[in-house]
Design an enzyme around this catalytic site. Structure first.
Site, PDB file in Angstrom:
ATOM      1  N   ASP A  99       0.824  -1.215   0.000  1.00  0.00           N
ATOM      2  CA  ASP A  99       0.000   0.000   0.000  1.00  0.00           C
ATOM      3  C   ASP A  99       0.856   1.261   0.000  1.00  0.00           C
ATOM      4  O   ASP A  99       2.047   1.230   0.340  1.00  0.00           O
ATOM      5  CB  ASP A  99      -0.957   0.034   1.196  1.00  0.00           C
ATOM      6  CG  ASP A  99      -0.240   0.133   2.533  1.00  0.00           C
ATOM      7  OD1 ASP A  99       0.740  -0.619   2.738  1.00  0.00           O
ATOM      8  OD2 ASP A  99      -0.632   0.963   3.374  1.00  0.00           O
TER       9      ASP A  99
ATOM     10  N   ASP B 252       7.938   3.891  -1.484  1.00  0.00           N
ATOM     11  CA  ASP B 252       7.543   3.411  -0.148  1.00  0.00           C
ATOM     12  C   ASP B 252       6.235   2.668  -0.315  1.00  0.00           C
ATOM     13  O   ASP B 252       5.184   3.301  -0.390  1.00  0.00           O
ATOM     14  CB  ASP B 252       7.389   4.602   0.795  1.00  0.00           C
ATOM     15  CG  ASP B 252       6.846   4.208   2.157  1.00  0.00           C
ATOM     16  OD1 ASP B 252       6.812   3.007   2.453  1.00  0.00           O
ATOM     17  OD2 ASP B 252       6.438   5.106   2.906  1.00  0.00           O
TER      18      ASP B 252
ATOM     19  N   GLU C 276      -0.014  -1.152   5.652  1.00  0.00           N
ATOM     20  CA  GLU C 276       1.040  -0.736   6.583  1.00  0.00           C
ATOM     21  C   GLU C 276       0.892   0.735   6.925  1.00  0.00           C
ATOM     22  O   GLU C 276       1.092   1.151   8.059  1.00  0.00           O
ATOM     23  CB  GLU C 276       2.423  -1.001   5.969  1.00  0.00           C
ATOM     24  CG  GLU C 276       3.576  -0.834   6.943  1.00  0.00           C
ATOM     25  CD  GLU C 276       4.195   0.568   6.972  1.00  0.00           C
ATOM     26  OE1 GLU C 276       5.080   0.799   7.803  1.00  0.00           O
ATOM     27  OE2 GLU C 276       3.790   1.441   6.170  1.00  0.00           O
ATOM     28  N   GLU C 277       0.550   1.539   5.926  1.00  0.00           N
ATOM     29  CA  GLU C 277       0.525   2.995   6.118  1.00  0.00           C
ATOM     30  C   GLU C 277      -0.608   3.445   7.042  1.00  0.00           C
ATOM     31  O   GLU C 277      -0.608   4.586   7.502  1.00  0.00           O
ATOM     32  CB  GLU C 277       0.394   3.699   4.759  1.00  0.00           C
ATOM     33  CG  GLU C 277       1.559   3.462   3.811  1.00  0.00           C
ATOM     34  CD  GLU C 277       2.853   4.126   4.249  1.00  0.00           C
ATOM     35  OE1 GLU C 277       2.873   4.773   5.316  1.00  0.00           O
ATOM     36  OE2 GLU C 277       3.848   3.984   3.533  1.00  0.00           O
TER      37      GLU C 277
HETATM   38 ZN    ZN Z   1       6.827   2.062   4.125  1.00  0.00          ZN
END
Ligand code: ZN
Length: 452
Positions: free
Chosen positions: A122, A183, A217-218
């Site tokens: 994500d 990222d 994750e974010e």
């Molecule tokens: Zn990350």
């Protein structure tokens, strides 16, 4: 493929046809001769993969209550499962939550711990990840990078000093209207490139390898539905770090604190001597907090803080929410006692007012777990040295999926991928950093095998 003042515009169709060919610049001098032997004739695939993966929108959503928080994250997970299967990883699959699991069998007679490599699919909710147009800036010359789709977006070495070390390398950016999504698609791409490398190089001895790609994750839910038992790994590494050589083995320990002040309500027309205004108690309390210390806006590196981040209320009742952070878990209690004293002082100023003080544990410094298994970080450092990189062990002023995995029984530091300037339109990554990250993983597997 369109050329535009030094950029390569990457066309989705062309990329799907794999017609992007990456030129690999000469890498820095290696101290280890093996490096050239092992990677000399290898065509890295991480950059091509990253540029393809970022074109699938996988933004997560903190307001969603479903899992994954956005269904579109599964689009990339499905692509990854297909590619893993094409690479010969027959057990690669996605579960109902969008997690991708895959394994590479051991090819050694030794008993080697099972190592997992993990990255998240994500991208951050802070900035759009839809319609990302990745640009490859070959042989970066050190000048400002003006992003063509919004020329007010300029990536400069004054704002991003790490770029000064990347002159001569190939830099990937977005085009000015979105984040890039390195990222953590750089981490995903590095792990996929590792699989590609290992399938071409069966002479590299390793134990069983597990791969885990996670959603969300974010939004802090990246391991909520991860099945650690099914994964079956002994140790793990997240590929979600920045500068070359960095290995993060520490993160903040974190508590949340909610202070609720209760006043006494009365009709304001006849309130004299009766009304106690909780808003004034809370304001007194907040203004008594330190400004030059114990605050995120005035601290850095290893210093912790008490940070009020939300206030909500009326004259009768006000709640103030805090996050409390420090690398040393025991200090959290000291910070909480400090806050309790401030609450008592505020109450003393407003007779009749009352307060509640509720502490909620959030997450803990993964170093507490990693120190019990020092070989996990030591082997990663040795792998970097073999790849000709100076390892830099650092801490994260925040939490990570790796810290949560560590406390779920899977010790898990974080390794660099080169992803920089995260969560914004200036995000960038060096192709050569991604290549070094992949090399590090190959050496890391060898170190684990040799030392078992
Ligand atoms: Zn990350």
């Amino acid at each position: 493929m369109l050329w535009s003042s030094g950029f390569i515009y990457v066309n989705l169709l062309l990329i799907i046809n794999h017609s992007i060919t990456m030129t690999t610049n000469t890498l820095p001098d290696f101290t280890n001769k093996n490096t050239t032997i092992m990677f000399d004739n290898y065509s890295y695939t991480a950059a091509e993969r990253l540029m393809r993966y970022v074109q699938t929108d996988t933004q997560s959503d903190p307001k969603s209550t479903s899992f994954p928080s956005t269904e579109k994250q599964k689009d990339l997970s499905a692509i990854l499962v297909n590619e893993l299967q094409e690479l010969g990883i027959t057990d690669a699959h996605m579960d109902e939550y969008g997690y991708v699991y895959a394994s590479l069998p051991s090819n050694t007679d030794k008993q080697v711990p099972v190592i997992c490599f993990c990255a998240h699919v994500d991208t951050a909710p802070d900035c759009s990840g839809a319609g990302v147009k990745p640009l490859l800036h070959r042989n970066y010359d050190g000048n400002d990078i003006i992003l063509p789709d919004d020329t007010t977006q300029v990536i400069s070495t004054s704002d991003h000093p790490y770029l000064k070390h990347k002159i001569g390398e190939d830099i990937i950016t977005a085009s000015g209207t979105t984040l890039l999504g390195a990222d953590d698609k750089a981490g995903v791409a590095v792990i996929m490139d590792l699989v590609n490398y290992l399938q071409l190089h069966p002479e590299v001895k390793h134990g069983t390898i597990k791969i885990l790609f996670t959603p969300d994750e974010e939004v802090g839910r990246g391991v909520d539905k991860a099945d650690i038992k099914k994964l079956g790994a002994d140790f793990a590494y997240t590929l979600d770090g920045g500068e070359i050589g960095s290995i993060e083995d520490e993160n903040f320990s974190a508590d949340g604190v909610t202070v609720t002040f209760y006043g006494i309500s009365a009709h304001p027309g006849s309130a004299r001597g009766k009304l106690v205004n909780a808003l004034k108690v809370a304001a007194y309390f907040i203004s008594s907090l330190p400004k030059d210390e114990l605050s995120p806006e005035t601290t850095e590196e290893r210093y912790g803080f008490v940070h009020p981040l939300h206030i909500d209320g009326i004259a009768e009742k006000v709640s103030v929410q805090f996050i409390i952070r420090d690398f040393i878990t025991a200090k959290l209690e000291a910070y909480e006692n400090f806050l309790r004293d401030k609450v008592e002082s505020a109450l003393a100023e407003f007779p009749g007012a009352k307060a509640d003080f509720v502490v909620k544990e959030q997450y803990r410094n993964m170093k507490e777990v990693l120190d019990l298994h020092p070989q996990v970080v030591a082997h990663a450092r040795e792998a970097m040295e073999r790849a000709g990189i100076q390892p830099i062990t650092t801490g994260i002023r925040g939490g990570t999926d790796g810290s949560r995995l560590s406390f779920m029984g899977l010790p898990c530091p974080n390794i660099f991928t080169g992803e920089m300037a995260l969560h914004g339109k200036h995000e960038y990554v060096s192709v050569q950093d991604m290549q070094k990250s992949m090399q590090t993983l190959v050496y890391l597997l060898q170190v684990w095998e040799e030392k078992s």
